[in-house]
Design a protein around this motif. Structure first.
Motif, short mmCIF file in Angstrom:
data_model
loop_
_atom_site.label_atom_id
_atom_site.label_comp_id
_atom_site.label_asym_id
_atom_site.label_seq_id
_atom_site.Cartn_x
_atom_site.Cartn_y
_atom_site.Cartn_z
N UNK A 48 34.99 58.89 -83.35
CA UNK A 48 34.13 58.80 -84.62
C UNK A 48 32.66 58.61 -84.15
N UNK A 49 32.19 58.78 -83.09
CA UNK A 49 30.95 58.89 -82.74
C UNK A 49 30.54 60.47 -82.46
N UNK A 265 37.71 55.79 -91.71
CA UNK A 265 37.88 54.35 -92.01
C UNK A 265 39.23 53.97 -93.00
N UNK A 266 39.57 54.71 -93.80
CA UNK A 266 40.75 54.49 -94.60
C UNK A 266 42.02 54.54 -93.65
N UNK A 267 42.06 54.76 -92.56
CA UNK A 267 43.28 54.83 -91.62
C UNK A 267 43.43 53.43 -91.04
N UNK A 268 42.43 52.49 -91.22
CA UNK A 268 42.51 51.27 -90.83
C UNK A 268 43.44 50.41 -91.67
N UNK A 283 37.51 51.91 -82.02
CA UNK A 283 36.39 52.86 -82.16
C UNK A 283 35.52 52.84 -83.00
N UNK A 284 35.81 52.31 -84.40
CA UNK A 284 34.95 51.89 -85.43
C UNK A 284 33.99 51.11 -85.04
N UNK A 285 34.51 49.94 -84.26
CA UNK A 285 33.83 49.03 -83.91
C UNK A 285 32.76 49.34 -82.87
N UNK A 286 33.46 50.07 -81.95
CA UNK A 286 32.30 50.74 -80.83
C UNK A 286 31.27 51.52 -81.21
N UNK A 287 31.65 52.41 -82.30
CA UNK A 287 30.43 53.27 -82.74
C UNK A 287 29.54 52.34 -83.76
#
Length: 439
Positions: A48-49, A265-268, A283-287
């Motif tokens: 995601x980064x 994001x939709x995959x969450x 991974x989204x939170x880390x980014x």
């Protein structure tokens, strides 16, 4: 049951915050190069980064290897250059086409391995010969062959021998200089030249000329072959005068920039796949944390630099001689942050100023340990003034430490003792007046 779940959730949140705090601290103290490497590693682990392209290669500034005036011109034969490559490899390459017996090759390679980083043979030759079961005469023959290789002076067992080996290799040999180094090295190096003149019947001017020849030689011939990577300085911040005021700019061109790819994001919210949801969420939170931390790093650096320009305004307009005393605590108290935060902010960071590229930490200097104007003057300013005085002095009659202290008081209003002048002179590696004297 609900109480137990609530307790577990609270502990998990506390652990997450502690980890993020540690990572934020790490980011702040990273240099730009280290930061770019760190982000590259994260991007390889986190799809995601995405790293934005930057044009940083156009602003890299090669770190200067020029020696200060007082070291390159005043110190005895301290004229050391820099070159890439291994000394041992270079020496061995010169022996490739040399016809050698098995014993000669074994002894020569052993002597090469015994050299220190300066190119000197510090181990006792007789002991080395015994360990190889060779005679001392045989070992001396091989050492002589080693000393005939490049660079001149390699394989010397002392500074005296190193200089003598180089003088003997000069195209136009100076036999008087060789005799001085061979027979009167100590008093020559100590600049007891009047005694030397009496012993040799040479004039002081002739001895001075020999000194000038010797000063051009390499006192540590091995250092020029040490393997070193090219060292580059990247200005993280730029301070320039704009409309009679100081403008502070963050160097976005070289600072790593990222995007967090939101198409995942939709995959969450994908049902019946907890493992995927957990992976994407982390991974989204880390980014997002990385984006926020990079902005926080930039903001902290700008805030600290702004306060430095306020405290050191005279420096930015007039130069190094106007640097004032400043501590990390001064900045920390004003910005209401911890002193360690300021320390991490200035660590390995560089600023492009109207007076050149400088380390961010160089703006911090202690106050003088004297009375009078001590509160308004930094030790850095006094050192700069001492350097200037030594540069301009009459080399036939160099200034003693007491005379420098007197000039500082009468001409600059700086009240320091002779002992303080001597301390600062030593820190600047400026020789004493006796060693600076020229005839």
């Amino acid at each position: 049951m609900d109480m137990k779940m609530g307790l577990i959730q609270e502990q998990s949140l506390k652990l997450s915050m502690t980890q993020e705090l540690k990572q934020a601290i790490t980011l702040l103290q990273y240099s730009t190069v280290e930061l770019a490497s760190y982000i590259q590693e994260l991007a390889m682990e986190n799809p995601l980064i995405e790293i934005k392209e930057t044009n940083h290669t156009n602003i890299l500034t090669k770190k200067s290897t020029r020696k200060p005036m007082h070291q390159s011109k005043e110190s005895l034969i301290e004229n050391v250059s820099s070159r890439n490559g291994s000394l041992r490899e270079y020496l061995r390459s010169q022996l490739v086409d040399t016809p050698l017996t098995r014993e000669e090759k074994k002894c020569l390679h052993f002597l090469i391995d015994a050299l220190d980083t300066n190119g000197y043979l510090k181990d006792d030759l007789e002991e080395l010969a015994k360990s190889l079961q060779f005679s001392i005469e045989f070992a001396e023959e091989q050492l002589s062959m080693l000393q005939d290789l490049e660079p001149a002076g390699v394989g010397a067992r002392s500074l005296q021998e190193c200089i003598l080996l180089q003088l003997q290799r000069c195209p136009n040999r100076h036999l008087t200089a060789e005799a001085i180094i061979a027979n009167h090295f100590r008093i020559f190096a100590e600049k007891s030249w009047k005694d030397l003149s009496k012993k040799t019947k040479l004039t002081l001017i002739e001895i001075q000329e020999i000194h000038d020849i010797v000063k051009q030689l390499e006192p540590r011939p091995g250092l020029q072959y040490q393997e070193e990577e090219a060292s580059y300085i990247v200005p993280d911040l730029i301070v320039r005068e704009v409309n009679n005021s100081l403008g502070i700019y963050f160097n976005d061109e070289i600072s790593p920039r990222i995007n967090v790819n939101k198409q995942y994001e939709p995959l969450v919210n994908v049902p019946n796949d907890k493992e995927l949801k957990s992976y994407i969420s982390s991974k989204l939170q880390q980014g997002r944390w990385l984006e926020k931390s990079l902005e926080q790093r930039k903001d902290t650096m700008l805030r600290v630099m702004k306060e430095i320009t306020i405290r050191q305004e005279d420096y930015f307009y007039n130069g190094e001689g106007f640097l004032k005393p400043l501590t990390l605590k001064d900045i920390a108290d004003e910005l209401e942050i911890h002193e360690s935060t300021v320390s991490r902010t200035v660590k390995d960071k560089y600023v492009q100023t109207p007076h050149g590229l400088v380390e961010m930490k160089s703006f911090f200097s202690t106050r003088l340990d004297q009375q009078g104007n001590a509160d308004d003057l930094s030790s850095s300013t006094v050192k700069t003034t001492i350097e200037t005085l030594v540069q301009k002095e009459n080399k036939a009659h160099p200034l003693s430490d007491q005379k420098i202290a007197n000039v500082l008081k009468t001409d600059y209003g700086i009240n320091v003792s002779r002992r303080t002048v001597a301390k600062y002179r030593d820190q600047l590696t400026i020789p004493s007046s006796a060693l600076r004297k020229r005839y």
